[in-house]
Design an enzyme around this catalytic site. Structure first.
Site, PDB file in Angstrom:
ATOM      1  N   HIS A 353     -44.730  -3.281  83.734  1.00 58.28           N
ATOM      2  CA  HIS A 353     -42.897  -3.264  84.549  1.00 58.28           C
ATOM      3  C   HIS A 353     -43.022  -3.889  86.041  1.00 58.28           C
ATOM      4  CE1 HIS A 353     -41.830   0.554  86.567  1.00 58.28           C
ATOM      5  NE2 HIS A 353     -42.577   0.888  85.211  1.00 58.28           N
ATOM      6  N   CYS A 372     -46.390   5.149  83.413  1.00 58.05           N
ATOM      7  CA  CYS A 372     -46.429   4.248  83.444  1.00 58.05           C
ATOM      8  C   CYS A 372     -47.266   3.255  84.448  1.00 58.05           C
ATOM      9  CB  CYS A 372     -44.731   2.720  83.645  1.00 58.05           C
ATOM     10  SG  CYS A 372     -43.729   3.143  81.265  1.00 58.05           S
TER      11      CYS A 372
END
Length: 470
Positions: A353, A372
């Site tokens: 992301h 992440c």
């Protein structure tokens, strides 16, 4: 495919010994003088297989791949990049060779055997910690530095003496690029420390990286994405060539990013962020205990199991129990996921992301997430992923993000993605790369396989089990 575990299975049948363990044993035997050449073992292992030639027995990196014969990467001499686009361009300029492709495991094996030859010949010299180097000035350790660089192919063999000139600076740059260091061409403390890492440790890094790849099941496609966690870079690979490379921010040492293989299924523009329950229990609860207005200031809401809003003041924020509610952050410039999320369903619930803290991409140390992977210039990656859908050009993506509206775009064709943990590898041009073992996983992995390797080493000397080590 997963490598078979050596030994006997429950039916009494002999199982094949993993090649990486055979490699470890061969190098150990070679070091004790019980094998004539580690490279001879490489030739027997690669006979009849397609791929790079076996490691040269010269005690250095393969001569044909000697980096000293190549020009210094343009990015090495460039000024520090300051925008997402320029950082991506600089990273791509270093090399178009993939970190991970179908030949990576074999090349790592070749590199390990080559470094084992070098180790038997004494390795490389240690440069004194207080050594000083100045351009244009002859110093007492200049020739020692030259010898160090020549042994690993970062400097041509005919440059063995002389003051710290441009040739020596270029050799230092090549070394720095291969070790993920800022390519300054000067002997920084980190450069000196990397040069003084013993060859035995570099071999162990190659062994551990090989072991991981032997246990990685990944279907390479015409297009795929790779995140190498220790290098903190992502690569978009097309037709065996890296066409995009991005800086990434991966997990902290206490919250490491996992290794995994998955498929990218879609791109989300202006995403919301559903906070993981572990973060809600610890960090969000702690913030709420100190500041009851925290959620509203962060544009977050509390939802029940049916996505109905809950009054935050009615929630127990003690952090003593697993939350039976969900915290979700609205989309916008304040959102922790930034403007783009790349969906890649996996058992770890991690993804790639954007971020609202883009200044972090300028740092060399990029291990700061909860697991992440935050991607620099992620809009460019999104455009590449969606390039077979003419509607979603980079300009169209930017325009849609500017509307502020949440938009989910499914992939017309899924793209394989792998998050790998390689602290050492060799690219197709036979450049050997090393990175720091940020999660301290190399030694843990090798310790776990040492008993099995020892078993096979002993089995080769016993008449009843010699066949198992073949």
């Amino acid at each position: 495919m997963r490598a078979p575990v050596g030994g006997l299975d429950l039916t009494g049948k002999t199982r094949q010994m993993p090649k990486c363990h055979a490699l470890i044993i061969a190098m150990n035997l070679f070091a004790m003088g019980l094998l004539p050449s580690a490279s001879a073992f490489a030739q027997s292992e690669t006979a009849g297989q397609a791929g790079p030639k076996a490691a040269a027995p010269s005690g250095t990196v393969p001569a044909a791949a000697n980096p000293a014969h190549a020009a210094v990467p343009k990015a090495a001499a460039a000024a520090a990049a300051s925008t997402a686009e320029s950082r991506s361009a600089a990273a791509l300029a270093l090399t178009h060779e993939p970190t991970f492709d179908e030949g990576t495991a074999q090349r790592i094996k070749d590199a390990a055997l080559s470094y084992s030859d070098l180790a038997v010949r004494g390795g490389w010299p240690t440069i004194p910690a207080d050594a000083k180097f100045a351009p244009g000035v002859q110093g007492p350790n200049d020739d020692l530095l030259r010898k160090r660089l020549i042994l690993t192919g970062d400097l041509a063999a005919d440059k063995a003496s002389g003051a710290f000139d441009q040739d020596l600076s270029d050799g230092v740059k090549r070394f720095q690029v291969r070790h993920g260091l800022a390519p300054t061409g000067t002997m920084t403390p980190r450069t000196l420390a990397a040069m003084n890492v013993p060859v035995q440790k570099r071999i162990r890094q190659l062994e551990a990286s090989l072991e991981r790849l032997e246990n990685t099941n990944f279907s390479f496609g015409q297009r795929y994405v790779v995140v190498n966690i220790p290098a903190a870079f992502a690569e978009a690979v097309e037709n065996d060539v890296v066409v995009r490379r991005y800086r990434v921010i991966v997990g902290k040492t206490e919250k490491p990013s996992p290794t995994l293989t998955a498929e990218i299924t879609g791109v989300v523009l202006n995403p919301t962020w559903t906070v993981p329950s572990s973060i809600t229990k610890t960090e969000i609860s702690a913030h709420m205990r100190k500041d009851p207005t925290y959620l509203s200031r962060m544009h977050m809401e509390v939802l029940d199991g049916h996505d109905n809003p809950i009054d935050p003041h009615s929630v127990d924020w003690s952090g003593a129990h697993t939350p039976n509610f969900t915290v979700r952050q609205q989309n916008g410039s304040f959102n922790a996921l930034g403007a783009v999320k790349i969906d890649m369903p996996n058992s770890y619930s991690v993804y790639m992301h954007d971020t609202n803290q883009r200044s972090l991409f300028s740092d060399d140390y990029r291990f700061d997430s909860h697991g992440c992977s935050r991607v620099d210039n992620v809009r460019d990656l999104a455009a590449w992923l969606l390039k077979d859908q003419p509607k979603w050009t980079r300009a169209a993506i930017d325009a849609e993000i500017a509307t502020g509206q949440h938009q989910e775009v499914a992939m017309a064709r899924k793209v394989p993605v792998a998050w790998i943990y390689l602290t050492a590898w060799m690219t197709k041009d036979q450049t050997i790369q090393f990175r720091n073992d940020v999660y301290n996983q190399d030694e843990q992995l090798l310790e776990a396989t040492a008993e099995e390797a020892a078993f096979f080493s002993n089995a080769g000397n016993h008449p009843l089990t010699a066949h198992m080590a073949q």
